[in-house]
Design an enzyme around this catalytic site. Structure first.
Site, PDB file in Angstrom:
ATOM      1  N   ALA A   1       0.887  -1.480  10.964  1.00 39.87           N
ATOM      2  CA  ALA A   1       0.635  -2.972  10.419  1.00 39.87           C
ATOM      3  C   ALA A   1      -0.160  -2.647   9.157  1.00 39.87           C
ATOM      4  O   ALA A   1      -0.220  -1.527   8.570  1.00 39.87           O
ATOM      5  CB  ALA A   1      -0.310  -3.511  11.408  1.00 39.87           C
ATOM      6  N   MET A   2      -0.221  -3.705   8.352  1.00 34.72           N
ATOM      7  CA  MET A   2      -0.990  -3.561   7.021  1.00 34.72           C
ATOM      8  C   MET A   2      -1.665  -4.650   6.944  1.00 34.72           C
ATOM      9  O   MET A   2      -1.448  -5.967   7.293  1.00 34.72           O
ATOM     10  CB  MET A   2       0.228  -3.726   6.025  1.00 34.72           C
ATOM     11  CG  MET A   2      -0.442  -3.831   4.526  1.00 34.72           C
ATOM     12  SD  MET A   2      -1.153  -2.320   4.215  1.00 34.72           S
ATOM     13  CE  MET A   2      -2.323  -2.792   2.801  1.00 34.72           C
ATOM     14  N   GLU A   3      -2.965  -4.642   6.315  1.00 36.15           N
ATOM     15  CA  GLU A   3      -4.063  -5.397   6.193  1.00 36.15           C
ATOM     16  C   GLU A   3      -4.195  -6.582   5.266  1.00 36.15           C
ATOM     17  O   GLU A   3      -5.324  -6.811   4.665  1.00 36.15           O
ATOM     18  CB  GLU A   3      -5.462  -4.709   6.211  1.00 36.15           C
ATOM     19  CG  GLU A   3      -5.813  -3.930   4.949  1.00 36.15           C
ATOM     20  CD  GLU A   3      -5.336  -2.477   5.230  1.00 36.15           C
ATOM     21  OE1 GLU A   3      -5.715  -1.515   4.230  1.00 36.15           O
ATOM     22  OE2 GLU A   3      -4.371  -2.080   5.994  1.00 36.15           O
ATOM     23  N   ASN A   4      -3.113  -6.996   4.744  1.00 40.52           N
ATOM     24  CA  ASN A   4      -2.840  -7.978   3.767  1.00 40.52           C
ATOM     25  C   ASN A   4      -3.777  -9.195   4.193  1.00 40.52           C
ATOM     26  O   ASN A   4      -3.856  -9.637   5.129  1.00 40.52           O
ATOM     27  CB  ASN A   4      -1.532  -8.713   3.532  1.00 40.52           C
ATOM     28  CG  ASN A   4      -0.424  -7.520   3.536  1.00 40.52           C
ATOM     29  OD1 ASN A   4      -0.604  -6.747   2.785  1.00 40.52           O
ATOM     30  ND2 ASN A   4       0.401  -7.702   4.524  1.00 40.52           N
TER      31      ASN A   4
ATOM     32  N   GLU B   1       0.751  -1.270  -0.021  1.00 39.67           N
ATOM     33  CA  GLU B   1      -0.165  -0.084   0.013  1.00 39.67           C
ATOM     34  C   GLU B   1       0.894   1.098  -0.107  1.00 39.67           C
ATOM     35  O   GLU B   1       1.815   1.563   0.966  1.00 39.67           O
ATOM     36  CB  GLU B   1      -0.929   0.256   1.409  1.00 39.67           C
ATOM     37  CG  GLU B   1      -1.958   0.925   1.218  1.00 39.67           C
ATOM     38  CD  GLU B   1      -2.968   0.936   2.393  1.00 39.67           C
ATOM     39  OE1 GLU B   1      -4.298   1.408   2.314  1.00 39.67           O
ATOM     40  OE2 GLU B   1      -2.291   1.061   3.548  1.00 39.67           O
TER      41      GLU B   1
ATOM     42  N   HIS C   1     -10.249  -4.585   9.089  1.00 48.33           N
ATOM     43  CA  HIS C   1     -10.033  -4.489   7.455  1.00 48.33           C
ATOM     44  C   HIS C   1     -10.252  -5.906   6.730  1.00 48.33           C
ATOM     45  O   HIS C   1     -10.433  -5.852   5.592  1.00 48.33           O
ATOM     46  CB  HIS C   1      -8.584  -4.127   7.403  1.00 48.33           C
ATOM     47  CG  HIS C   1      -8.372  -2.676   7.659  1.00 48.33           C
ATOM     48  ND1 HIS C   1      -9.140  -1.657   6.731  1.00 48.33           N
ATOM     49  CD2 HIS C   1      -7.476  -1.953   7.884  1.00 48.33           C
ATOM     50  CE1 HIS C   1      -8.367  -0.519   6.962  1.00 48.33           C
ATOM     51  NE2 HIS C   1      -7.418  -0.537   7.718  1.00 48.33           N
TER      52      HIS C   1
ATOM     53  N   GLU D   1      -9.878   3.663   6.165  1.00 50.96           N
ATOM     54  CA  GLU D   1      -9.028   3.585   7.643  1.00 50.96           C
ATOM     55  C   GLU D   1      -9.792   3.988   8.801  1.00 50.96           C
ATOM     56  O   GLU D   1      -9.788   3.422   9.859  1.00 50.96           O
ATOM     57  CB  GLU D   1      -7.823   4.554   7.310  1.00 50.96           C
ATOM     58  CG  GLU D   1      -6.862   4.145   6.406  1.00 50.96           C
ATOM     59  CD  GLU D   1      -6.465   2.617   6.830  1.00 50.96           C
ATOM     60  OE1 GLU D   1      -6.417   2.129   7.914  1.00 50.96           O
ATOM     61  OE2 GLU D   1      -5.665   2.126   5.797  1.00 50.96           O
TER      62      GLU D   1
ATOM     63  N   HIS E   1      -7.863  -3.417  14.420  1.00 48.55           N
ATOM     64  CA  HIS E   1      -7.770  -2.474  13.350  1.00 48.55           C
ATOM     65  C   HIS E   1      -7.689  -3.424  12.237  1.00 48.55           C
ATOM     66  O   HIS E   1      -8.313  -3.312  11.146  1.00 48.55           O
ATOM     67  CB  HIS E   1      -6.897  -1.304  13.680  1.00 48.55           C
ATOM     68  CG  HIS E   1      -6.719  -0.436  12.356  1.00 48.55           C
ATOM     69  ND1 HIS E   1      -7.316   0.723  12.402  1.00 48.55           N
ATOM     70  CD2 HIS E   1      -6.388  -0.614  11.183  1.00 48.55           C
ATOM     71  CE1 HIS E   1      -7.011   1.598  11.323  1.00 48.55           C
ATOM     72  NE2 HIS E   1      -6.564   0.448  10.438  1.00 48.55           N
ATOM     73  N   GLU E   2      -6.453  -4.032  12.135  1.00 45.16           N
ATOM     74  CA  GLU E   2      -6.318  -4.930  10.929  1.00 45.16           C
ATOM     75  C   GLU E   2      -7.105  -5.751  10.633  1.00 45.16           C
ATOM     76  O   GLU E   2      -7.520  -6.273   9.542  1.00 45.16           O
ATOM     77  CB  GLU E   2      -4.874  -5.357  10.993  1.00 45.16           C
ATOM     78  CG  GLU E   2      -3.777  -4.353  11.039  1.00 45.16           C
ATOM     79  CD  GLU E   2      -3.910  -3.286  10.219  1.00 45.16           C
ATOM     80  OE1 GLU E   2      -4.056  -3.370   9.129  1.00 45.16           O
ATOM     81  OE2 GLU E   2      -3.430  -2.083  10.550  1.00 45.16           O
TER      82      GLU E   2
END
Length: 850
Positions: free
Chosen positions: A269-272, A123, A306, A325, A302-303
């Site tokens: 973090a990242m929502e992969n 992202e 998503h 977000e 949060h993730e």
């Protein structure tokens, strides 16, 4: 490397993408890997377009069986595709670089055991750094990954990890294996992922609401596994699963759920999809404040949110990034408060998220929540306090406006209607209107399409007996942003009880409109000791206290029986000081007199940050040294008086170490570090030890020899980063010059090391050390912006801005640069304007404090 919205619309009208088949070889050496992408897609007959691919070398491009000349169709960023058929098969074979910036496929070598760890971060526009792709969120497809890597590695992606198949040996005779993953469901490319290396894992599972058993995994580097509290992470994950599946009315949409703590990560973090990457500082090798533990919990939730809002249903274009977000931010706080041990999560939201939103919304770069995103450069700088914190605050206001039950009813209909598709804001608002019966057209226009934050003040009149004869809520708007918005809020009446605690004795909930809203329900009631607008923090607005309530709050702030109203009063005092309405020294006194009684860890953390900002930027410069030393005295007393082993004790010690400047204070820091002074219950673990060492370095007591000794005892990646900060903090012209050279002149520092060095460079007790770098900054910042990746460039532009030099000359220097810049780099211009505003605000606050 930019992509405009117009280009994306045109491409989306031309194409329908079915699938990607991606083959990666990660055994090709330390700098490059090979990537072969096979894309199946439909198109308008005879159309021309392009596919994105950031490459070192393109070896082959084949379109529908015809080989194209790579030198002719590829420029290293895009590959031109002409004369497309109705059904197309594209093959792109290329070599791509590993990154050390936290973008694309990031490569890290663990200094403890020399093992290599890889992970992707895509992202916004960086899947194109790993495979050829139509890089925009509305061209969803399935993705199949086939990966060759060293046999002792683990390889994780969105689909469950298959059994590895032996593939021979690489050039250095290391055994290789191949992992062939099953295709994913249809996804946007930015939520695909690949994580590879000798990661270790802990496994568990959760039962979904549809009866499936969902495998869970928590991963980290081998050298960090002994610190990984996987059971706590699994517990939070299960709580989140149960809460979200019930609220959303939709079972978890993927086959498994892995959470991977990865090194040198740029974000939290990242929502992969099914393979969330999380910054590994959330694996706690030392004791951290409870606030940090709570922050990790919110990040995990949060993730997870998503997976539904973002991955299952995805925005069509990045102008709805805010909704993606903000929804996750709102839902993660709600889940934490309702379903976990963090029942005070809304207090944390008020003290951290809303403070961020109010700050961002008062910058010259403020923008509507629904921002105009013309291209990728626009979206890159819009990961800001409007996108996350104001958006989530306004969603909280929307929930109050339509009702919690109706809001979730609309969300459930939204998921039912749009699963696996792409949507726009109107799709969600339509479902909320159907569920609630409220017309949200006006609400959306006022809240989402205008910028700025309103201020609310009470206007109260009483008779001789203290009975309220008139009560109104007054609303104002900042110059340049005149919108007066509708607010659904509560007014709290607080009195002192028999134990001298401030407790709520009455609550009024109402809609506020326009400049003045009369509150009839308050008439005839005895005026309480304190009136609190926006009680329960439903609305997004700055609040002010009337004079009587302000006096009560100063005397009795610590006696609030609940943390949220206390935090709202803290926030009001901070706003007033930061806005130059009250002298900054008043805020310093308020903090130091009351923080010792504050029970909420996140609030203590924020107050200490705001105290540091106030002392550095907002108090009269002639008094700042004396006030800073007095504050250090107070923090030391607070640390010594705090309960043994308490969270506050740890935070006060850390706060004192940052402020320690005098010889007397540095003596104390050195004594605590050496153990000649002990605080009961305070363990000097590795992270706290580095903080004390850096305090002594910044104060001139320690130098490079002492840093090297510490590093010899802590050769981990965390130790290396702490050493980089300490080295850059050495208070000599030579050390600052060396740090500047490493950060700005060279371009070889990994992202995390660069971040650490920037923190150290800016850490000074004497701003004169940084004076020579103001001119150097403006001479070099354009080249930095033009030649570095976005993540690296933005960190340098913001982190090295000469914000410590607070003067009209500093403003003029920035203005001259902005005049030269013109409109050439809108995103760079925005960042400079934001930093310049901090200096201008400091000058205003200092004038009031005099």
């Amino acid at each position: 490397m930019n992509l405009t919205r117009d280009e994306a619309r045109t491409r989306a009208d031309l194409l329908t993408v079915q699938s990607y088949d991606i083959t990666l070889d990660l055994t090709r050496g330390d700098t490059q890997f090979s990537s072969t992408t096979v894309v199946s897609f439909g198109a308008a007959q005879g159309a021309s377009t392009f596919i994105d691919a950031v490459t070192d070398t393109v070896h082959r491009v084949s379109l529908n069986g015809v080989d194209l000349d790579p030198a002719e169709v590829s420029d290293g960023v895009r590959i031109r595709l002409d004369n497309l058929a109705v059904s197309n098969r594209l093959v792109v074979q290329s070599d791509l670089p590993y990154m050390n910036t936290g973008e694309g496929l990031h490569r890290f070598v663990d200094p403890v055991d020399d093992e290599v760890y890889l992970y992707t971060q895509f992202e916004v526009p960086d899947s194109r750094r790993v495979f050829a792709v139509f890089e925009q969120p509305d061209l969803k497809a399935t993705f199949r990954f086939t990966v060759t890597a060293p046999s002792h590695w683990d390889v994780i992606s969105n689909s469950p990890t298959p059994a590895q198949v032996q593939a021979g040996s690489a050039a250095e005779d290391e055994a290789r294996s191949t992992w062939s993953f099953e295709p994913t469901p249809v996804l946007s490319s930015y939520v695909t992922a690949l994580i590879a290396g000798p990661y270790q894992s802990v496994r568990s599972d959760v039962t979904s609401s549809d009866g499936r058993t969902i495998p869970l995994g928590v991963f980290a580097r081998k050298s960090l596994m002994r610190y990984l509290d996987a059971e706590n992470i699994f517990e939070l994950t299960r709580q989140g699963f149960e809460f979200y599946e019930k609220q959303f009315g939709t079972p978890y949409p993927f086959e498994k759920y892995d959470q991977l703590f990865v090194p040198q990560f740029n974000a939290g973090a990242m929502e992969n999809a099914g393979a969330v990457t999380i910054v590994e500082t959330y694996v706690f090798r030392s004791r951290v404040p409870d606030a940090t533990v709570e922050r990790r919990a919110i990040t995990i939730l949060h993730e997870l949110a998503h997976m539904w809002f973002g991955d299952l249903v995805t925005m069509r274009w990045w102008n709805d990034l805010w909704l993606n977000e903000s929804f996750a931010e709102y839902m993660s706080t709600l889940a934490a408060a309702k379903a976990t041990e963090f029942t005070q999560a809304w207090t944390t939201f008020t003290s951290i998220e809303k403070a961020w939103a109010y700050r961002q919304d008062q910058l010259p770069s403020t923008h509507p929540i629904v921002a105009e995103i013309r291209d990728l450069d626009d979206v890159q700088v819009n990961f800001d306090g409007i996108t996350y914190a104001k958006g989530a605050s306004v969603l909280k206001q929307l929930v109050a406006w339509v009702g919690q039950d109706k809001f979730m009813e609309g969300v459930r209909a939204y998921f039912s209607q749009h699963s696996w598709g792409n949507t726009e804001l109107g799709d969600l608002l339509s479902e909320l209107e159907k569920a609630s019966g409220r017309d949200l057209t006006g609400w959306s226009a006022q809240w989402l399409e205008t910028a700025g934050v309103n201020t609310l003040r009470p206007d109260i009149e009483t008779d001789a007996d203290g009975v309220i004869t008139a009560f109104a809520v007054l609303q104002s708007a900042p110059e340049g942003y005149p919108t007066l918005r509708p607010h659904r809020l509560a007014v709290g009446f607080y009195d002192l009880d028999g134990d001298a605690r401030l407790v709520r004795v009455h609550r009024i909930e109402l809609d506020v409109h326009g400049e003045r809203t009369d509150v009839a329900e308050a008439l005839g009631r005895k005026r309480p000791a304190l009136v609190l607008l926006n009680d329960d923090d439903l609305a997004y607005a700055k609040i002010r206290l009337d004079p009587d309530s302000l006096r009560t709050s100063v005397r009795h702030l610590r006696t609030f029986s609940d943390s949220l109203p206390r935090t709202l009063v803290w926030a009001s005092a901070w706003d007033a000081a930061r806005d130059g309405e009250t002298p900054a020294r008043n805020y310093v006194d308020l903090v130091l007199q009351n923080i010792g009684s504050e029970s909420d860890s996140s609030v203590v953390l924020v107050l200490l940050r705001q105290l540091a900002l106030t002392l550095t930027f907002y108090v009269n410069p002639a008094d700042s040294t004396a006030m800073g030393d007095a504050a250090a005295d107070s923090l030391l007393d607070l640390a010594r008086d705090a309960e043994a082993a308490s969270d506050s004790q740890l935070q006060f010690v850390r706060g004192f170490a940052v402020r320690a400047r005098s010889e007397q204070h540095l003596d104390v820091v050195q004594a605590v570090l050496s153990g000649t002074e002990t605080l009961e219950g305070l363990g000097i673990d590795s992270d706290l030890r580095w903080e004390l060492v850096t305090s002594l370095v910044t104060g001139g007591r320690y130098g490079q020899p002492e840093i090297d000794v510490e590093l010899a005892g802590d050769g981990t990646s965390a130790g290396q980063l702490a050493a980089a900060t300490a080295t850059a903090a050495i208070p000599t012209p030579e050390a600052k010059a060396a740090a500047w050279e490493a950060i700005v002149t060279r371009s070889d520092l990994p992202n995390a090391t660069q971040r650490a060095a920037i923190l150290g460079f800016a850490r000074v007790h004497d701003p004169a050390l940084l004076e020579p770098y103001a001119a150097k900054y403006f001479d070099s910042v354009q080249e930095v912006w033009d030649t570095r990746t976005h993540e690296i460039a933005q960190r340098i532009v913001v982190g090295l801005y000469p914000s410590h030099l607070i003067s009209t000359e500093a403003l003029e220097q920035a203005d001259r640069f902005l005049e030269r810049l013109g409109n050439a780099s809108p995103s760079l211009r925005r960042l400079i304007l934001e930093s310049r505003d901090g200096v201008q605000r400091a000058l205003r606050a200092q004038a009031v404090d005099r």
